[in-house]
Design a protein around this motif. Sequence first.
Motif, PDB file in Angstrom:
ATOM      1  N   LEU A  10       0.820  -1.211   0.000  1.00  0.00           N
ATOM      2  CA  LEU A  10       0.000   0.000   0.000  1.00  0.00           C
ATOM      3  C   LEU A  10       0.853   1.259   0.000  1.00  0.00           C
ATOM      4  O   LEU A  10       0.559   2.212  -0.720  1.00  0.00           O
ATOM      5  N   LYS A  11       1.934   1.267   0.764  1.00  0.00           N
ATOM      6  CA  LYS A  11       2.740   2.489   0.843  1.00  0.00           C
ATOM      7  C   LYS A  11       3.428   2.810  -0.475  1.00  0.00           C
ATOM      8  O   LYS A  11       3.796   3.948  -0.720  1.00  0.00           O
ATOM      9  N   VAL A  55     -11.318   5.421   2.214  1.00  0.00           N
ATOM     10  CA  VAL A  55     -10.296   6.056   3.049  1.00  0.00           C
ATOM     11  C   VAL A  55     -10.184   5.402   4.415  1.00  0.00           C
ATOM     12  O   VAL A  55      -9.081   5.105   4.880  1.00  0.00           O
ATOM     13  N   LYS A  56     -11.291   5.134   5.062  1.00  0.00           N
ATOM     14  CA  LYS A  56     -11.264   4.566   6.416  1.00  0.00           C
ATOM     15  C   LYS A  56     -10.555   3.211   6.418  1.00  0.00           C
ATOM     16  O   LYS A  56      -9.728   2.922   7.284  1.00  0.00           O
ATOM     17  N   ARG A  57     -10.845   2.390   5.422  1.00  0.00           N
ATOM     18  CA  ARG A  57     -10.244   1.060   5.325  1.00  0.00           C
ATOM     19  C   ARG A  57      -8.732   1.150   5.099  1.00  0.00           C
ATOM     20  O   ARG A  57      -7.953   0.418   5.704  1.00  0.00           O
ATOM     21  N   PHE A  58      -8.306   2.082   4.244  1.00  0.00           N
ATOM     22  CA  PHE A  58      -6.889   2.192   3.925  1.00  0.00           C
ATOM     23  C   PHE A  58      -6.092   2.854   5.039  1.00  0.00           C
ATOM     24  O   PHE A  58      -4.930   2.542   5.231  1.00  0.00           O
ATOM     25  N   LYS A  59      -6.705   3.769   5.783  1.00  0.00           N
ATOM     26  CA  LYS A  59      -5.981   4.409   6.883  1.00  0.00           C
ATOM     27  C   LYS A  59      -5.619   3.395   7.965  1.00  0.00           C
ATOM     28  O   LYS A  59      -4.616   3.547   8.651  1.00  0.00           O
ATOM     29  N   ALA A  60      -6.411   2.345   8.109  1.00  0.00           N
ATOM     30  CA  ALA A  60      -6.099   1.306   9.090  1.00  0.00           C
ATOM     31  C   ALA A  60      -4.870   0.502   8.682  1.00  0.00           C
ATOM     32  O   ALA A  60      -4.173  -0.048   9.530  1.00  0.00           O
ATOM     33  N   LEU A  61      -4.586   0.443   7.383  1.00  0.00           N
ATOM     34  CA  LEU A  61      -3.450  -0.333   6.887  1.00  0.00           C
ATOM     35  C   LEU A  61      -2.150   0.457   6.888  1.00  0.00           C
ATOM     36  O   LEU A  61      -1.079  -0.115   6.765  1.00  0.00           O
ATOM     37  N   ILE A  62      -2.256   1.773   6.991  1.00  0.00           N
ATOM     38  CA  ILE A  62      -1.056   2.616   6.938  1.00  0.00           C
ATOM     39  C   ILE A  62      -0.398   2.659   8.311  1.00  0.00           C
ATOM     40  O   ILE A  62      -1.014   2.811   9.302  1.00  0.00           O
TER      41      ILE A  62
END
Length: 62
Positions: A10-11, A55-62
């Motif tokens: 993801l990053k 956005v909410k789902r991806f912010k948890a992975l960052i």
Amino acid sequence: MPKMKTKSALKKRIKITGTGKIMREQAYRSHLSQNKTTKQKRQARKSVQMHSSDVKRFKALI
């Protein structure tokens, strides 16, 4: 409890702006470009903001 690791895949695919928005690259650019219009290819060069529902789902992975 230890911190969660950032997802490496993801990053590499997103950038976070100074204001916290998540930017991503456009799809449909890798091949078969002769079938796409010049306008499609030009507009796909820009980064776009990630949709608010993701956005909410991806912010948890960052």
